[in-house]
Design an enzyme around this catalytic site. Structure first.
Site, PDB file in Angstrom:
ATOM      1  N   MET A 338      -5.637  -0.705  -0.847  1.00 19.97           N
ATOM      2  CA  MET A 338      -4.584  -0.336  -1.307  1.00 19.97           C
ATOM      3  C   MET A 338      -3.678  -1.421  -1.849  1.00 19.97           C
ATOM      4  O   MET A 338      -3.175  -1.147  -3.066  1.00 19.97           O
ATOM      5  CB  MET A 338      -3.836   0.383  -0.240  1.00 19.97           C
ATOM      6  CG  MET A 338      -4.823   1.589   0.286  1.00 19.97           C
ATOM      7  SD  MET A 338      -5.196   2.872  -1.041  1.00 19.97           S
ATOM      8  CE  MET A 338      -3.701   3.456  -1.285  1.00 19.97           C
ATOM      9  N   ASP A 357      -1.665 -11.672   1.814  1.00 16.12           N
ATOM     10  CA  ASP A 357      -2.695 -11.678   2.803  1.00 16.12           C
ATOM     11  C   ASP A 357      -2.960 -12.658   3.777  1.00 16.12           C
ATOM     12  O   ASP A 357      -2.246 -13.705   3.809  1.00 16.12           O
ATOM     13  CB  ASP A 357      -4.242 -11.063   2.121  1.00 16.12           C
ATOM     14  CG  ASP A 357      -4.954 -10.018   2.936  1.00 16.12           C
ATOM     15  OD1 ASP A 357      -5.462 -10.476   4.301  1.00 16.12           O
ATOM     16  OD2 ASP A 357      -5.354  -9.078   2.278  1.00 16.12           O
ATOM     17  N   VAL A 414      -1.285  -3.219   5.155  1.00 17.28           N
ATOM     18  CA  VAL A 414      -2.155  -4.158   6.033  1.00 17.28           C
ATOM     19  C   VAL A 414      -2.991  -2.682   6.778  1.00 17.28           C
ATOM     20  O   VAL A 414      -2.709  -1.612   6.702  1.00 17.28           O
ATOM     21  CB  VAL A 414      -1.348  -5.017   7.039  1.00 17.28           C
ATOM     22  CG1 VAL A 414      -0.707  -5.985   6.266  1.00 17.28           C
ATOM     23  CG2 VAL A 414      -0.435  -4.237   8.219  1.00 17.28           C
ATOM     24  N   GLU A 416      -4.774  -0.290   9.183  1.00 14.52           N
ATOM     25  CA  GLU A 416      -3.940   0.851   9.940  1.00 14.52           C
ATOM     26  C   GLU A 416      -3.803   0.682  11.409  1.00 14.52           C
ATOM     27  O   GLU A 416      -4.568   1.255  12.233  1.00 14.52           O
ATOM     28  CB  GLU A 416      -4.839   2.143   9.404  1.00 14.52           C
ATOM     29  CG  GLU A 416      -4.192   3.563   9.880  1.00 14.52           C
ATOM     30  CD  GLU A 416      -2.910   3.766   8.991  1.00 14.52           C
ATOM     31  OE1 GLU A 416      -2.290   2.970   8.336  1.00 14.52           O
ATOM     32  OE2 GLU A 416      -2.463   5.198   9.101  1.00 14.52           O
ATOM     33  N   LYS A 421       0.608  -3.728  11.902  1.00  8.03           N
ATOM     34  CA  LYS A 421       1.926  -3.395  11.007  1.00  8.03           C
ATOM     35  C   LYS A 421       2.951  -4.042  11.455  1.00  8.03           C
ATOM     36  O   LYS A 421       3.939  -4.630  10.878  1.00  8.03           O
ATOM     37  CB  LYS A 421       1.723  -2.097  10.855  1.00  8.03           C
ATOM     38  CG  LYS A 421       0.611  -1.456   9.825  1.00  8.03           C
ATOM     39  CD  LYS A 421       1.000   0.039   9.682  1.00  8.03           C
ATOM     40  CE  LYS A 421      -0.093   0.558   8.837  1.00  8.03           C
ATOM     41  NZ  LYS A 421      -0.343   0.020   7.603  1.00  8.03           N
ATOM     42  N   SER A 443      -1.126   5.768   6.225  1.00 11.08           N
ATOM     43  CA  SER A 443      -1.469   7.224   6.061  1.00 11.08           C
ATOM     44  C   SER A 443      -1.611   8.040   7.298  1.00 11.08           C
ATOM     45  O   SER A 443      -1.536   9.345   6.972  1.00 11.08           O
ATOM     46  CB  SER A 443      -3.097   7.126   5.469  1.00 11.08           C
ATOM     47  OG  SER A 443      -3.959   6.173   5.694  1.00 11.08           O
ATOM     48  N   HIS A 464       3.358   6.672   0.556  1.00  7.45           N
ATOM     49  CA  HIS A 464       1.978   6.796   0.619  1.00  7.45           C
ATOM     50  C   HIS A 464       1.317   6.913  -0.751  1.00  7.45           C
ATOM     51  O   HIS A 464       1.425   7.729  -1.294  1.00  7.45           O
ATOM     52  CB  HIS A 464       1.772   7.915   1.508  1.00  7.45           C
ATOM     53  CG  HIS A 464       0.445   8.340   1.738  1.00  7.45           C
ATOM     54  ND1 HIS A 464       0.015   9.654   2.139  1.00  7.45           N
ATOM     55  CD2 HIS A 464      -0.514   7.707   2.084  1.00  7.45           C
ATOM     56  CE1 HIS A 464      -1.298   9.624   2.155  1.00  7.45           C
ATOM     57  NE2 HIS A 464      -1.838   8.485   2.357  1.00  7.45           N
ATOM     58  N   GLU A 476       3.707   9.660  -2.146  1.00 10.90           N
ATOM     59  CA  GLU A 476       4.224  10.659  -1.177  1.00 10.90           C
ATOM     60  C   GLU A 476       5.334   9.836  -0.432  1.00 10.90           C
ATOM     61  O   GLU A 476       4.971   9.042   0.265  1.00 10.90           O
ATOM     62  CB  GLU A 476       3.257  11.097  -0.352  1.00 10.90           C
ATOM     63  CG  GLU A 476       3.780  12.137   0.653  1.00 10.90           C
ATOM     64  CD  GLU A 476       2.531  12.872   1.455  1.00 10.90           C
ATOM     65  OE1 GLU A 476       1.283  12.167   1.834  1.00 10.90           O
ATOM     66  OE2 GLU A 476       2.633  13.848   2.078  1.00 10.90           O
ATOM     67  N   ASN A 514      -2.088  14.934   3.228  1.00 10.68           N
ATOM     68  CA  ASN A 514      -3.331  14.629   4.190  1.00 10.68           C
ATOM     69  C   ASN A 514      -3.512  15.794   5.170  1.00 10.68           C
ATOM     70  O   ASN A 514      -4.695  16.286   5.368  1.00 10.68           O
ATOM     71  CB  ASN A 514      -3.375  13.410   5.021  1.00 10.68           C
ATOM     72  CG  ASN A 514      -3.737  12.122   4.062  1.00 10.68           C
ATOM     73  OD1 ASN A 514      -4.142  12.489   2.846  1.00 10.68           O
ATOM     74  ND2 ASN A 514      -3.540  10.860   4.427  1.00 10.68           N
TER      75      ASN A 514
HETATM   76  P1  NAD Z   1      -8.027  -2.836   3.625  1.00 11.07           P
HETATM   77  O1  NAD Z   1      -8.590  -3.058   5.192  1.00 11.07           O
HETATM   78  O2  NAD Z   1      -8.963  -2.832   2.381  1.00 11.07           O
HETATM   79  O3  NAD Z   1      -7.025  -3.745   3.505  1.00 11.07           O
HETATM   80  C1  NAD Z   1      -5.835  -4.267   4.490  1.00 11.07           C
HETATM   81  C2  NAD Z   1      -5.731  -5.707   4.192  1.00 11.07           C
HETATM   82  O4  NAD Z   1      -4.721  -6.139   5.056  1.00 11.07           O
HETATM   83  C3  NAD Z   1      -6.773  -6.592   4.262  1.00 11.07           C
HETATM   84  O5  NAD Z   1      -6.958  -7.364   3.303  1.00 11.07           O
HETATM   85  C4  NAD Z   1      -6.464  -7.567   5.445  1.00 11.07           C
HETATM   86  O6  NAD Z   1      -7.045  -8.806   5.540  1.00 11.07           O
HETATM   87  C5  NAD Z   1      -5.035  -7.499   5.400  1.00 11.07           C
HETATM   88  N1  NAD Z   1      -4.100  -7.756   6.443  1.00 11.07           N
HETATM   89  C6  NAD Z   1      -4.377  -7.602   7.596  1.00 11.07           C
HETATM   90  N2  NAD Z   1      -3.451  -7.994   8.605  1.00 11.07           N
HETATM   91  C7  NAD Z   1      -2.648  -8.703   7.683  1.00 11.07           C
HETATM   92  C8  NAD Z   1      -1.383  -9.326   7.924  1.00 11.07           C
HETATM   93  N3  NAD Z   1      -0.906  -9.581   9.109  1.00 11.07           N
HETATM   94  N4  NAD Z   1      -0.891 -10.200   7.034  1.00 11.07           N
HETATM   95  C9  NAD Z   1      -1.354 -10.086   5.661  1.00 11.07           C
HETATM   96  N5  NAD Z   1      -2.357  -9.340   5.357  1.00 11.07           N
HETATM   97  C10 NAD Z   1      -3.209  -8.564   6.428  1.00 11.07           C
HETATM   98  O7  NAD Z   1      -7.258  -1.378   3.960  1.00 11.07           O
HETATM   99  P2  NAD Z   1      -6.637  -0.398   2.863  1.00 11.07           P
HETATM  100  O8  NAD Z   1      -7.796   0.757   2.711  1.00 11.07           O
HETATM  101  O9  NAD Z   1      -6.027  -1.229   1.792  1.00 11.07           O
HETATM  102  O10 NAD Z   1      -5.607   0.165   3.736  1.00 11.07           O
HETATM  103  C11 NAD Z   1      -4.277  -0.450   4.031  1.00 11.07           C
HETATM  104  C12 NAD Z   1      -3.133   0.483   4.438  1.00 11.07           C
HETATM  105  O11 NAD Z   1      -3.075   1.684   3.338  1.00 11.07           O
HETATM  106  C13 NAD Z   1      -3.574   1.349   5.726  1.00 11.07           C
HETATM  107  O12 NAD Z   1      -2.337   1.569   6.282  1.00 11.07           O
HETATM  108  C14 NAD Z   1      -4.037   2.669   5.268  1.00 11.07           C
HETATM  109  O13 NAD Z   1      -4.023   3.695   6.368  1.00 11.07           O
HETATM  110  C15 NAD Z   1      -3.279   2.948   4.108  1.00 11.07           C
HETATM  111  N6  NAD Z   1      -3.720   3.659   2.981  1.00 11.07           N
HETATM  112  C16 NAD Z   1      -5.084   3.734   2.954  1.00 11.07           C
HETATM  113  C17 NAD Z   1      -5.761   4.628   1.846  1.00 11.07           C
HETATM  114  C18 NAD Z   1      -7.236   4.645   1.391  1.00 11.07           C
HETATM  115  O14 NAD Z   1      -7.650   5.502   0.863  1.00 11.07           O
HETATM  116  N7  NAD Z   1      -7.947   3.522   1.934  1.00 11.07           N
HETATM  117  C19 NAD Z   1      -4.937   5.617   1.192  1.00 11.07           C
HETATM  118  C20 NAD Z   1      -3.623   5.655   1.383  1.00 11.07           C
HETATM  119  C21 NAD Z   1      -3.035   4.788   2.412  1.00 11.07           C
END
Ligand code: NAD
Length: 734
Positions: A338, A357, A414, A416, A421, A443, A464, A476, A514
């Site tokens: 994301m 990251d 980051v 979920e 977070k 999410s 979101h 959202e 959602n």
């Molecule tokens: P992901 O696992 O692809 O990415 C998360 C990233 O965060 C990773 O690259 C990780 O290395 C990095 N990270 C973790 N801890 C960290 C820190 N302390 N500092 C910096 N970076 C850090 O996950 P995602 O799918 O991109 O989801 C990220 C967020 O977006 C979550 O909260 C998720 O619920 C939300 N979200 C996801 C979707 C989806 O469809 N995947 C949709 C809407 C919202």
């Protein structure tokens, strides 16, 4: 005669230049006043013996976006008014005459005996492109921004000012139908290739070239006004025609499942019109247009996808009194799936991006996503390599939180995980301080609880996004209990800058979108458990108007995510919060079979490395039961999908999660493709009438359980004959 919306001049050779340049607007649009002016100018060119012909162009940066859809919306209420006052027949006549006014004006232009040329200097859409199509010659500026097209179908309409007839006489029928069905925006070169425009030239030359054409073609007439005219695909009733029309019918059904009366009307207009001389063909088109303009699908789509979308895009929910945010630099923490997507859209909008990251490699991987997306755009001719270089230069990928210094907004994406977070929030705020607005892309986690870690919870908000971020048009925005107006204004300014449509909702588990989409997918799980064949589940959903079947959609978002959400709901709300049969199904999929969805190549579908996906044959065994498809009521399956999402939306409305029907409707269409022809989840209820909706929901509840039971609020609406939009209008007026 004064024509405030057009400038008019005649050169020494007697060629008139009609420059469309509406005062006080950034873009020309067909309003009743503009149409009246244009009508007068056409009469003037036709009647004045000193005028040889005319060139129509625009004084704005683009040509025109087409008709003012609120004008068309107004015609429907005018119909109701006349019908009440003077009867249905009179209303029908008035409506028909008004709805074909533009068609007659354009035909007058085309057949007045003098040549007209259109010099199209930019975007030229809908009714404006129909004006160009009525001109005898069309030349388009060779510009990256120039586009022509007839996108009416996207709001449940079709081109009713000659568009269907002229396009079908310029292009082979299958291509013409495809263009009208899809409503694509065509670049100049493509439009020329397709025979829709005659030439493409540098922007500075188009008017001169159009004038030269007029002077050289004083006896010009439309090709179809030549008695020897033959349509590109020949006659409808001919061996060639018989190759076209039966499949055209089949394609229409395949693409629309008969949910879009406008698409069907296009087919009818072209089929009937091609058998008639142009004037009669235009009359046929007008009759269909008047019918479609009064359809509830057009009304619902115009309202949600044009009027409401425009209002929300322009900041209908932005708190007044907060100065516009000067957004230059945004920080994004988490360069995963994301975060990388948000970085791309932010950098594409010209913002400086700091993409953080855990290590350099992960941050770089996130940035590489932007490189991939912009390279795809270059390959498609939509961007240049200089755009890529500039875009990538705007993204600073690093593991160093100190780089966040100077950011005007921080978006957190980051893992979920509450702990991760909270830590990211603290680390970022140690650099930027508590005044910078902090937006979480969570999410599932309630915003109010995440805000507790923030230095100032009033500056903490949820934004979101949906995946893939570059394609999904919705954001959202979630208000925590303590979120303040500056956070909301900043979030909305950001969403506007990256050209997404915002909806503002209140905090709860799953927020709004959602919750509705989960209801849709859970219904499919229940059907599987009942023994409904998987292919039938997917097809019934598409027949109901959903773009993607619920099982395919579940694979996209992750079946493992469904499992996690089920477990979290059980933990937080107790075992009664989940349906044991649904839980057993998802457990078998995820825990036993390790079928997580598209991400690991196996979910409800199998995803072979090459080739197309297909439903996993093992589903029958997991479901444990198989019904005979012939014994299943397809209409009931369709209703279950639409009703379950609409009922959840109504619950969200009553709980105050979503507070504006426009947002519920657009959230459902842009967030998960909820049957657009309905206008969205709450428009579906309004369109059917709360009484009919409640009655059907109760019947479904009797057969399929309490998730279909209508709320007390809906029952009250049914009893009082109220609608969501009617109530919102009353509230706004109060
Ligand atoms: P992901 O696992 O692809 O990415 C998360 C990233 O965060 C990773 O690259 C990780 O290395 C990095 N990270 C973790 N801890 C960290 C820190 N302390 N500092 C910096 N970076 C850090 O996950 P995602 O799918 O991109 O989801 C990220 C967020 O977006 C979550 O909260 C998720 O619920 C939300 N979200 C996801 C979707 C989806 O469809 N995947 C949709 C809407 C919202």
């Amino acid at each position: 005669m004064t024509t405030p919306n057009f400038r008019f001049e005649v050169d020494a050779d007697g060629v008139a230049l009609i420059v469309w340049d509406m005062p006080g607007r950034s873009m020309n649009v067909l309003t009743p006043e503009a149409i009246e002016d244009l009508d007068g100018l056409i009469d003037k060119v036709a009647a004045d013996a000193a005028i040889q012909g005319a060139v129509v162009t625009s004084g704005k940066e683009t040509f025109s976006g087409g008709a003012d859809l609120t004008m068309l919306q107004g015609m429907a209420s005018e119909y109701a008014r006349v019908a009440k006052a003077e009867g249905e027949e009179k209303a029908m006549r008035v409506f028909f005459d008004r709805s074909r006014q533009l068609s007659l004006i354009y035909r007058k232009l085309e057949s007045c005996g003098k040549p007209f040329a259109a010099a199209i200097n930019g975007v030229c859409m809908g009714g404006a492109f129909e004006l160009a199509l009525a001109c005898h010659y069309r030349i388009v500026a060779d510009s990256d921004k120039a586009r022509v097209g007839l996108p009416e179908i996207k709001v449940g309409l079709f081109p009713g000012a000659g568009g269907t007839q002229r396009v079908a006489r310029l292009m082979p029928t299958p291509d013409a139908l495809q263009m009208l069905f899809r409503g694509d925006q065509l670049k100049p070169a493509a439009a020329k290739r397709m025979g829709l425009v005659h030439d493409v030239a540098p922007a500075g030359e188009i008017v001169a070239r159009a004038k030269a054409w007029v002077k050289a073609n004083l006896n010009a007439k439309a090709p179809w006004d030549d008695p020897k005219f033959k349509a590109p695909s020949g006659k409808v009733f001919s061996p060639a025609g018989m190759m076209i029309w039966p499949p055209a019918n089949a394609i229409l059904r395949r693409e629309t499942y008969d949910n879009y009366p406008a698409a069907k009307a296009i087919l009818a207009c072209v089929f009937e019109g091609l058998q008639l001389p142009i004037d009669l063909a235009l009359a046929v088109e007008s009759r269909y247009f008047a019918k479609i303009l009064r359809s509830k699908e057009a009304a619902a789509m115009i309202r949600s996808l044009f009027v409401s979308k425009g209002e929300l895009d322009k900041g209908a929910r932005r708190p007044a009194g907060v100065a516009p945010t000067n957004l230059r630099k945004v920080g994004i923490i988490g360069a995963g799936f994301m975060g990388a997507g948000v970085a791309y859209v932010a950098a594409s909008a010209g913002l400086e991006v700091v993409l953080i990251d855990r290590d350099q490699e992960a941050a770089d991987k996130g940035k590489a996503h932007s490189e991939k997306l912009i390279s795809n755009q270059i390959a498609k001719g939509r961007a240049k390599s200089a755009d890529r270089d500039a875009l990538l230069a705007r993204i600073h990928a690093t593991p160093d939180y100190a780089a966040l210094k100077g950011c005007d907004l921080v978006v957190e994406a980051v893992f979920e995980d509450r702990g991760v977070k909270n830590e990211a929030t603290k680390k970022a705020q140690a650099v930027v301080g508590g005044e910078v607005i902090f937006a979480s892309n969570t999410s599932t986690l309630p915003i109010a609880s995440l805000a507790e870690t923030a230095e100032k919870p009033e500056n903490f908000i949820g934004v979101h996004f949906f995946s893939p971020v570059d394609k999904m048009m919705l954001a959202e925005v979630i208000m925590g209990a303590k979120t303040g107006p500056r956070a909301l204004a900043t979030a909305l300014d950001f969403v506007r800058a990256i050209k997404k449509t915002p909806i503002v909702v209140n905090d709860c588990r799953g927020f709004f979108v959602n919750r509705c989409v989960t209801a849709y997918m859970v219904e499919a799980h229940k059907m599987l458990v009942e023994g409904v064949p998987p292919a039938m589940i997917e097809n019934a959903a598409r027949m109901a108007g959903m773009p993607v079947g619920p099982l395919a959609l579940n694979d996209e978002v992750g079946v493992d995510l469904s499992w996690k959400i089920l477990q979290a709901a059980k933990k937080d709300l107790g075992p009664q919060a989940v349906d044991p049969q649904q839980e057993a199904l998802i457990e078998a999929m995820v825990v036993r079979e390790q079928r997580f969805g598209r991400k690991n190549g196996k979910g409800f579908y199998d995803y072979p490395a090459s080739g197309t996906k297909s439903l996993w044959p093992g589903l029958a065994e997991i479901a444990g039961k198989a019904l005979d498809a012939d014994t299943i009521d397809v209409q009931e399956l369709k209703d279950r999908f639409l009703y379950t999402a609409a009922l959840e939306a109504a619950r969200c409305f009553e709980e105050g999660i979503v507070t504006d029907p426009r947002e519920a409707d657009l959230g459902s269409i842009l967030g998960f493709g909820f049957a657009p022809f309905t206008g969205g989840v709450l428009s579906l209820i309004d369109g059917l009438g709360a009484k009919a909706f409640v009655a059907r929901a109760e019947a479904l509840a009797a057969r399929h359980g309490p998730s279909f039971a209508p709320s007390e609020g809906l029952k009250a609406m049914a009893a009082n004959g109220e609608t969501f939009y009617g109530r919102a209008a009353k509230k706004a007026a109060a």
